[in-house]
Design an enzyme around this catalytic site. Structure first.
Site, short mmCIF file in Angstrom:
data_model
loop_
_atom_site.label_atom_id
_atom_site.label_comp_id
_atom_site.label_asym_id
_atom_site.label_seq_id
_atom_site.Cartn_x
_atom_site.Cartn_y
_atom_site.Cartn_z
N ARG A 1 15.58 6.38 -44.79
CA ARG A 1 16.10 6.43 -46.16
C ARG A 1 15.04 6.99 -47.10
O ARG A 1 13.85 6.75 -46.91
CB ARG A 1 16.51 5.03 -46.64
CG ARG A 1 17.59 4.37 -45.79
CD ARG A 1 18.03 3.06 -46.42
NE ARG A 1 16.94 2.09 -46.50
CZ ARG A 1 16.79 1.07 -45.66
NH1 ARG A 1 17.63 0.92 -44.66
NH2 ARG A 1 15.79 0.22 -45.81
N PHE B 1 17.56 -17.43 -65.09
CA PHE B 1 18.23 -16.51 -64.16
C PHE B 1 17.73 -15.08 -64.36
O PHE B 1 17.51 -14.34 -63.39
CB PHE B 1 19.74 -16.58 -64.39
CG PHE B 1 20.55 -15.64 -63.56
CD1 PHE B 1 20.98 -16.01 -62.29
CD2 PHE B 1 20.91 -14.40 -64.04
CE1 PHE B 1 21.74 -15.14 -61.51
CE2 PHE B 1 21.67 -13.52 -63.28
CZ PHE B 1 22.09 -13.89 -62.01
N TYR C 1 20.90 7.01 -60.08
CA TYR C 1 21.12 6.23 -58.87
C TYR C 1 20.83 4.76 -59.12
O TYR C 1 21.62 3.88 -58.74
CB TYR C 1 20.23 6.75 -57.73
CG TYR C 1 20.25 5.84 -56.52
CD1 TYR C 1 21.34 5.83 -55.66
CD2 TYR C 1 19.20 4.95 -56.27
CE1 TYR C 1 21.39 4.98 -54.57
CE2 TYR C 1 19.24 4.09 -55.17
CZ TYR C 1 20.34 4.11 -54.33
OH TYR C 1 20.38 3.25 -53.26
N ARG D 1 8.03 -0.38 -53.82
CA ARG D 1 7.41 -1.27 -52.84
C ARG D 1 7.86 -0.96 -51.42
O ARG D 1 7.08 -1.07 -50.46
CB ARG D 1 7.78 -2.71 -53.19
CG ARG D 1 7.21 -3.77 -52.25
CD ARG D 1 8.00 -5.07 -52.40
NE ARG D 1 9.39 -4.89 -52.04
CZ ARG D 1 10.38 -5.71 -52.41
NH1 ARG D 1 10.12 -6.76 -53.16
NH2 ARG D 1 11.64 -5.47 -52.06
#
Length: 418
Positions: free
Chosen positions: A229, A289, A172, A219
């Site tokens: 969910r 980044f 997932y 978290r």
């Protein structure tokens, strides 16, 4: 006064917040000139800022044409994610829509105007996004289309499927984040700002995404529960409770924390890959980044480890801590020192009775071996008494001002919030 006590407890945050506010942020996020952009690209960057100010800041700091490619990549995936999140779309419509979404990139007039989601503008004005996609070099188009296709298929697979095993958890996370890491890495190499190995080593790129996604899932336990969910793998939580929601009950807090610690240990296994990946990067804008979200993630895991608050409210790193990480994580030695600091923080909190304690110690040992302190960064939190006194005085004079600092900083603290 509570805010003042918080600043006094971490005087280094005061200095770094002021340094960030007074221009330090331009070191890692230089301002982009939008005046020279065409109308379509300006619109895309407006959507980027509207959907995620935190990602917008680091995307706009990328060099050259890579900046535009990553901007469009983000907006395409944001549109795909908006379809997945929209509970008003019937499954018999949503599943094929997700699976075929990549084909709309080559359909100039396609748009979707029936979404109820807050980011629906990226679907309603998809023709502008798809036009700018088609204006990209073919090498960028091929990457974005391929990742969009694979992600759409994966999202469709997990629409009605819960995450049971740890392998399915990895699968997932691969679909929703690992593929993003792989796609970005291929874009980096296609731009020639990075070597070809960066885009070819999909295992490392996948780990970059999995580390961020697992951190967010860990978290966000309570938030996800409140929204109905479930992303924690049943294989793990079922050893501690009959239902995942039971972990939030006060009488189950001890086993809940043990479950939490086991999942954090699982996530930590990606850190060696993260360090290896970052060590290969040579372009500064690409390094910033990639590195900033990763150091935010390790700091978040350290804050969550063995912390009952995960099951009671929100666990976030401090604003000052966040901007310190953003300004410090600009080279591989600094990143290694940061990783070392936070895994040491976790190590100090390992309960001797925790069922995962041995595994946690083992993975920390492997991270230590790659992150041995040797740079000035490793001791960046040791301050002289004079410095501390000045910082405390500064805190007393400016705490009210600091309480109103930009929300963009707070958003950036949440690794991979979007």
């Amino acid at each position: 006064m509570e805010l003042l006590r918080k600043w006094l407890g971490h005087p280094e945050d005061i200095y770094n917040l002021l340094r960030f506010k007074m221009g330090g942020y331009r070191t890692v996020m230089p301002r982009m000139d939008t005046d020279s952009l065409g109308c379509g690209l300006r619109t895309c960057y407006r959507y980027l800022n509207q959907t995620s100010r935190s990602f917008a800041a680091v995307i706009q700091a990328l060099d050259g044409e890579l900046r535009h490619a990553v901007c469009i990549f983000y907006l395409v995936l944001r549109a795909l994610d908006t379809v997945e999140d929209d509970m008003s779309i019937p499954l018999d419509v949503k599943v094929p829509m997700l699976q075929e979404f990549h084909s709309h990139l080559y359909q100039p007039d396609w748009k979707f105007t029936e979404s109820k989601e807050k980011d629906r503008q990226v679907l309603e004005d998809f023709p502008t996004i798809s036009m700018e996609f088609r204006n990209l070099s073919k090498v960028y188009q091929d990457v974005i289309s391929d990742i969009c296709h694979k992600m759409g298929v994966g999202m469709a697979e997990f629409l009605e499927k819960k995450v049971d095993s740890q392998n399915e958890w990895d699968k997932y996370c691969h679909y929703v984040a690992g593929l993003v890491g792989i796609g970005l890495s291929r874009l980096f190499s296609a731009s020639e700002l990075e070597d070809s190995i960066v885009g070819q080593d999909t295992d490392l790129a996948n780990s970059m995404g999995l580390f961020l996604q697992k951190t967010n899932i860990i978290r966000d336990y309570l938030e996800d529960q409140l929204e109905g969910r479930e992303f924690w793998p049943r294989e793990v939580w079922s050893r501690y409770a009959k239902k995942l929601s039971d972990l939030a009950k006060p009488e189950n807090i001890d086993v809940a924390v043990q479950c939490l610690n086991e999942l954090i240990t699982n996530a930590l296994h990606h850190v060696p890959d993260v360090i290896t990946y970052l060590s290969r990067l040579k372009n500064q804008s690409v390094f910033n980044f990639c590195a900033i979200p990763q150091v935010m993630a390790i700091a978040t895991l350290a804050a969550c480890y063995n912390n009952q608050q995960v099951f009671r409210g929100v666990v976030k790193i401090r604003k000052g801590q966040a901007v310190t990480l953003m300004m410090d994580a600009t080279n591989i030695q600094a990143v290694k020192a940061i990783m070392y600091q936070y895994v040491e923080e976790i190590y100090q909190k390992i309960p001797s009775t925790d069922p995962s304690s041995n595994k946690t110690q083992q993975v920390i040992a492997s991270i230590r071996a790659m992150s041995l302190p040797g740079s000035p960064m490793a001791s960046r939190h040791h301050y002289s008494p004079i410095y501390l006194s000045c910082a405390m005085l500064l805190a007393a004079l400016s705490w009210q001002y600091l309480s109103t600092l930009s929300k963009a900083t707070e958003e950036y603290m949440q690794a991979g919030d979007n």
